[in-house]
Design a protein around this motif. Structure first.
Motif, PDB file in Angstrom:
ATOM      1  N   ILE A  17       0.905  -1.216  -0.003  1.00 12.13           N
ATOM      2  CA  ILE A  17      -0.035   0.036   0.123  1.00 12.13           C
ATOM      3  C   ILE A  17       1.005   1.079  -0.045  1.00 12.13           C
ATOM      4  O   ILE A  17       2.007   1.168   0.107  1.00 12.13           O
ATOM      5  CB  ILE A  17      -0.886   0.103   1.135  1.00 12.13           C
ATOM      6  CG1 ILE A  17      -0.074  -0.096   2.438  1.00 12.13           C
ATOM      7  CG2 ILE A  17      -2.127  -1.208   0.855  1.00 12.13           C
ATOM      8  CD1 ILE A  17      -1.338   0.065   3.633  1.00 12.13           C
TER       9      ILE A  17
ATOM     10  N   HIS B  95       1.656   5.639   0.984  1.00 15.03           N
ATOM     11  CA  HIS B  95       1.097   6.699   1.673  1.00 15.03           C
ATOM     12  C   HIS B  95       2.010   7.924   1.171  1.00 15.03           C
ATOM     13  O   HIS B  95       3.175   7.948   1.050  1.00 15.03           O
ATOM     14  CB  HIS B  95       1.325   6.484   3.252  1.00 15.03           C
ATOM     15  CG  HIS B  95       1.197   7.762   4.063  1.00 15.03           C
ATOM     16  ND1 HIS B  95      -0.365   8.093   4.415  1.00 15.03           N
ATOM     17  CD2 HIS B  95       1.924   8.417   4.824  1.00 15.03           C
ATOM     18  CE1 HIS B  95      -0.185   9.208   5.092  1.00 15.03           C
ATOM     19  NE2 HIS B  95       0.937   9.525   5.237  1.00 15.03           N
TER      20      HIS B  95
ATOM     21  N   HIS C 183      -4.164   7.536   6.418  1.00 17.24           N
ATOM     22  CA  HIS C 183      -4.824   7.332   5.073  1.00 17.24           C
ATOM     23  C   HIS C 183      -3.751   6.793   4.091  1.00 17.24           C
ATOM     24  O   HIS C 183      -2.509   7.289   4.113  1.00 17.24           O
ATOM     25  CB  HIS C 183      -5.163   8.619   4.365  1.00 17.24           C
ATOM     26  CG  HIS C 183      -6.468   9.471   5.044  1.00 17.24           C
ATOM     27  ND1 HIS C 183      -7.703   9.214   4.648  1.00 17.24           N
ATOM     28  CD2 HIS C 183      -6.583  10.109   6.155  1.00 17.24           C
ATOM     29  CE1 HIS C 183      -8.724   9.903   5.361  1.00 17.24           C
ATOM     30  NE2 HIS C 183      -7.830  10.500   6.185  1.00 17.24           N
ATOM     31  N   CYS C 184      -4.231   5.764   3.446  1.00 14.48           N
ATOM     32  CA  CYS C 184      -3.292   5.220   2.529  1.00 14.48           C
ATOM     33  C   CYS C 184      -3.956   4.846   1.117  1.00 14.48           C
ATOM     34  O   CYS C 184      -5.326   5.441   0.941  1.00 14.48           O
ATOM     35  CB  CYS C 184      -2.751   3.779   3.001  1.00 14.48           C
ATOM     36  SG  CYS C 184      -1.756   4.118   4.349  1.00 14.48           S
ATOM     37  N   SER C 185      -3.041   4.659   0.124  1.00 16.00           N
ATOM     38  CA  SER C 185      -3.809   4.214  -1.233  1.00 16.00           C
ATOM     39  C   SER C 185      -3.471   2.590  -1.688  1.00 16.00           C
ATOM     40  O   SER C 185      -2.384   2.355  -1.188  1.00 16.00           O
ATOM     41  CB  SER C 185      -3.335   5.025  -2.324  1.00 16.00           C
ATOM     42  OG  SER C 185      -3.769   6.381  -2.107  1.00 16.00           O
TER      43      SER C 185
ATOM     44  N   THR D 126       6.053   3.365   0.192  1.00 15.47           N
ATOM     45  CA  THR D 126       5.649   2.126  -0.163  1.00 15.47           C
ATOM     46  C   THR D 126       5.867   1.295   1.330  1.00 15.47           C
ATOM     47  O   THR D 126       6.718   1.046   1.717  1.00 15.47           O
ATOM     48  CB  THR D 126       6.463   1.148  -1.428  1.00 15.47           C
ATOM     49  OG1 THR D 126       6.394   2.164  -2.417  1.00 15.47           O
ATOM     50  CG2 THR D 126       5.629   0.014  -1.714  1.00 15.47           C
TER      51      THR D 126
ATOM     52  N   TYR E 171     -10.339   2.437   0.235  1.00 21.19           N
ATOM     53  CA  TYR E 171      -9.092   2.781   0.232  1.00 21.19           C
ATOM     54  C   TYR E 171      -8.517   2.216   1.712  1.00 21.19           C
ATOM     55  O   TYR E 171      -9.228   2.100   2.508  1.00 21.19           O
ATOM     56  CB  TYR E 171      -8.905   4.463   0.552  1.00 21.19           C
ATOM     57  CG  TYR E 171      -9.046   5.330  -0.711  1.00 21.19           C
ATOM     58  CD1 TYR E 171      -7.910   5.719  -1.272  1.00 21.19           C
ATOM     59  CD2 TYR E 171     -10.401   5.492  -1.391  1.00 21.19           C
ATOM     60  CE1 TYR E 171      -8.159   6.516  -2.625  1.00 21.19           C
ATOM     61  CE2 TYR E 171     -10.212   6.433  -2.453  1.00 21.19           C
ATOM     62  CZ  TYR E 171      -9.247   6.642  -3.051  1.00 21.19           C
ATOM     63  OH  TYR E 171      -9.036   7.284  -4.172  1.00 21.19           O
TER      64      TYR E 171
ATOM     65  N   HIS F 159      -6.857   2.107   5.070  1.00 17.60           N
ATOM     66  CA  HIS F 159      -6.692   2.893   6.504  1.00 17.60           C
ATOM     67  C   HIS F 159      -5.759   1.877   7.382  1.00 17.60           C
ATOM     68  O   HIS F 159      -6.227   0.972   7.844  1.00 17.60           O
ATOM     69  CB  HIS F 159      -7.851   3.188   6.841  1.00 17.60           C
ATOM     70  CG  HIS F 159      -8.644   4.122   5.929  1.00 17.60           C
ATOM     71  ND1 HIS F 159     -10.199   4.194   6.153  1.00 17.60           N
ATOM     72  CD2 HIS F 159      -8.274   5.163   5.123  1.00 17.60           C
ATOM     73  CE1 HIS F 159     -10.612   5.120   5.234  1.00 17.60           C
ATOM     74  NE2 HIS F 159      -9.507   5.510   4.548  1.00 17.60           N
TER      75      HIS F 159
END
Length: 107
Positions: free
Chosen positions: A4, A6, A38-40, A64, A85, A87
């Protein structure tokens, strides 16, 4: 899910040590204030987050993250209820960060 992502500032990341984990949620809020980081999940999500929330912010980094052994939950974002998304519920230890890469200025 192997990784994931950030987005953070260099100043925020530079404060992290082996014993002091990362605890910023977003650009202006801490983990304690927001309740999660918050992450993607994809590069497309990273691009959308950059466009929506980080316009004109210099010195950004993309972390990463290896999410194994972290409390990551996939949840809808208020402005994208149909898209999930990741978290991160809890601080991010430096040991879980696989790569730190500068992002180009987003104007």
């Amino acid at each position: 899910m192997s990784h994931i992502f950030h987005i953070t500032t260099r100043a925020a990341w530079d404060s992290v040590t082996e014993t002091t984990p990362y605890a910023m949620s977003t650009l202006d809020k801490t983990l304690a204030e927001e309740g999660f980081i918050h992450c993607s999940a994809t590069q497309d999500q990273v691009a959308r987050v950059l466009s929506r929330h980080y316009q004109g912010v210099p010195g950004l980094l993309l972390l990463t993250i290896d999410p194994r052994r972290l409390d990551v939950r996939f949840e809808p974002a208020p402005d994208s209820p149909d898209e999930l998304y990741p978290h991160l519920y809890g601080p991010l230890p430096k040991s879980a960060v696989i790569e730190v890469r500068p992002l180009p200025d987003n104007r």
